[in-house]
Design a protein around this motif. Sequence first.
Motif, PDB file in Angstrom:
ATOM      1  N   SER A 119       6.570 -58.869 -50.367  1.00  0.00           N
ATOM      2  CA  SER A 119       6.720 -57.444 -50.198  1.00  0.00           C
ATOM      3  C   SER A 119       8.117 -57.749 -49.100  1.00  0.00           C
ATOM      4  O   SER A 119       8.255 -58.577 -48.302  1.00  0.00           O
ATOM      5  N   TYR A 121       9.582 -55.201 -46.220  1.00  0.00           N
ATOM      6  CA  TYR A 121       9.483 -53.824 -45.416  1.00  0.00           C
ATOM      7  C   TYR A 121      11.025 -53.434 -44.766  1.00  0.00           C
ATOM      8  O   TYR A 121      11.734 -54.455 -44.226  1.00  0.00           O
ATOM      9  N   ASP A 137       9.364 -45.516 -42.907  1.00  0.00           N
ATOM     10  CA  ASP A 137       9.226 -46.850 -43.383  1.00  0.00           C
ATOM     11  C   ASP A 137       8.858 -46.954 -44.645  1.00  0.00           C
ATOM     12  O   ASP A 137       8.279 -46.306 -45.365  1.00  0.00           O
ATOM     13  N   TYR A 138       9.167 -48.187 -45.497  1.00  0.00           N
ATOM     14  CA  TYR A 138       9.319 -48.422 -46.821  1.00  0.00           C
ATOM     15  C   TYR A 138       8.889 -49.786 -47.206  1.00  0.00           C
ATOM     16  O   TYR A 138       9.027 -50.764 -46.269  1.00  0.00           O
ATOM     17  N   ASN A 139       8.403 -49.941 -48.438  1.00  0.00           N
ATOM     18  CA  ASN A 139       7.977 -51.104 -48.898  1.00  0.00           C
ATOM     19  C   ASN A 139       8.541 -51.425 -50.589  1.00  0.00           C
ATOM     20  O   ASN A 139       8.511 -50.477 -51.258  1.00  0.00           O
ATOM     21  N   THR A 152       8.048 -47.476 -51.811  1.00  0.00           N
ATOM     22  CA  THR A 152       7.075 -46.683 -51.640  1.00  0.00           C
ATOM     23  C   THR A 152       7.180 -46.411 -50.158  1.00  0.00           C
ATOM     24  O   THR A 152       7.645 -47.281 -49.538  1.00  0.00           O
ATOM     25  N   ASN A 153       6.640 -45.566 -49.719  1.00  0.00           N
ATOM     26  CA  ASN A 153       6.384 -45.164 -48.065  1.00  0.00           C
ATOM     27  C   ASN A 153       5.317 -46.099 -47.685  1.00  0.00           C
ATOM     28  O   ASN A 153       4.168 -46.316 -48.235  1.00  0.00           O
ATOM     29  N   VAL A 154       5.595 -46.356 -46.212  1.00  0.00           N
ATOM     30  CA  VAL A 154       4.549 -47.059 -45.489  1.00  0.00           C
ATOM     31  C   VAL A 154       4.236 -46.122 -44.309  1.00  0.00           C
ATOM     32  O   VAL A 154       5.339 -45.508 -43.518  1.00  0.00           O
ATOM     33  N   ASN A 169       6.651 -41.255 -38.513  1.00  0.00           N
ATOM     34  CA  ASN A 169       5.845 -42.527 -37.990  1.00  0.00           C
ATOM     35  C   ASN A 169       5.939 -42.584 -36.669  1.00  0.00           C
ATOM     36  O   ASN A 169       7.126 -42.299 -36.253  1.00  0.00           O
ATOM     37  N   SER A 199      -3.738 -53.151 -41.735  1.00  0.00           N
ATOM     38  CA  SER A 199      -3.621 -52.345 -42.890  1.00  0.00           C
ATOM     39  C   SER A 199      -4.453 -53.093 -43.816  1.00  0.00           C
ATOM     40  O   SER A 199      -4.280 -54.677 -43.685  1.00  0.00           O
ATOM     41  N   GLY A 202      -1.291 -52.943 -46.849  1.00  0.00           N
ATOM     42  CA  GLY A 202      -0.194 -52.942 -46.423  1.00  0.00           C
ATOM     43  C   GLY A 202       0.876 -51.747 -46.595  1.00  0.00           C
ATOM     44  O   GLY A 202       2.072 -51.919 -46.418  1.00  0.00           O
ATOM     45  N   LEU A 203       0.184 -50.871 -46.772  1.00  0.00           N
ATOM     46  CA  LEU A 203       0.909 -49.630 -46.770  1.00  0.00           C
ATOM     47  C   LEU A 203       0.346 -48.390 -45.853  1.00  0.00           C
ATOM     48  O   LEU A 203       1.258 -47.623 -45.523  1.00  0.00           O
TER      49      LEU A 203
END
Length: 352
Positions: A119, A121, A137-139, A152-154, A169, A199, A202-203
């Motif tokens: 991943s 981040y 935040d993003y992944n 995708t969004n975190v 966030n 988590s 992880g998201l």
Amino acid sequence: MKKIMLGFVIGVFLSCTTGNQELDGIITNEIYETPADTIIITRVALEEGRSKAFTDMTFFDNQYFLVFRDSDKHALGEDGVIHMFNSEDGLEWTFLKEISVPGIDLRDPSFSINGEELSLYIHGSKYENQAIIEFSDYNLKYSASKGWLEMTNVLLDNLTVNTNNISGNEAWPWRVIWHNNSAYTIGYNGSDIFDLYKSDDGLFFTKQNVFENIPFLPSEARIRVNQNGEFFVLVRRINGTTIIGKSYTPCEEWQWFGEISFENFRGPNFLLTDENKMIFSGAFHSWVYLGVYDLTTNSYGQLIEIPSFGDGSYPGMIIQDNILWLSYYTSYENIEGSSVYVAKINLDLLSI
């Protein structure tokens, strides 16, 4: 606490250069080598007037990956974008992709591995009138079979009532680590939040409410886990020295047992060795510092000198076959802006 400076410093002088390749205005792959091959430094990206910063690197799927932020300024300039490179040997680097989000300043990209999945981040900040108004935040996930997937969004649970008026966030999750199929990070917001988040995917991360009343404004914090399942954390404090904690029950309690006398140690990172040592790096005043901390004696000292000066830090660190790979940025070769480098350090020659 008794602190002992170990005092072994190996001076590094840039003795020769080889290779010089242009890529979209970026000078890449200029290699410096010391006579004893203790350290080999590759300048991956230099572009006068550009801030190339906030690095990380990893080894996955039989290749090295390197990421860093690119903008015109360290902060409050044009929105940052993320540049990704890969390499087969850690010395010759190839540009892979640029990552951007319209209207968002992307910062602090970092890798995290969970089994067969890698991943990336990335944190995002949005500004108004020279002030942060939103965190996002993003992944991006990568696997050998599928390559890089869409971003995708975190999300954080956002259950804390904070006072800094930042939407999105509630905190800035800084450096995710996986252990036993759970992801952990420490989030901070520069005022009233500094805590552990956990988590299962992880998201989506939930705040654990485990850290209380840590003085001197703690911020960036790197977590690692040793082979025995013991968690360690290295914490930057804006107005104080750097502290080290450990825990076997990270969501319940931590012991703060160690201290490094550097104040405002920017971009802290570290790796744990089998010899109960911590190889750590970050910014010590105007230099990129690489040191070793003995977890048995609580003593530390400089491991090797890293050519640097000015704006710099935010190292990525991995060890492959007892070679330490250190990515970092520094402005010492720039009139304006900063450049990204990767150092290959032979730990056998340093008795680590």
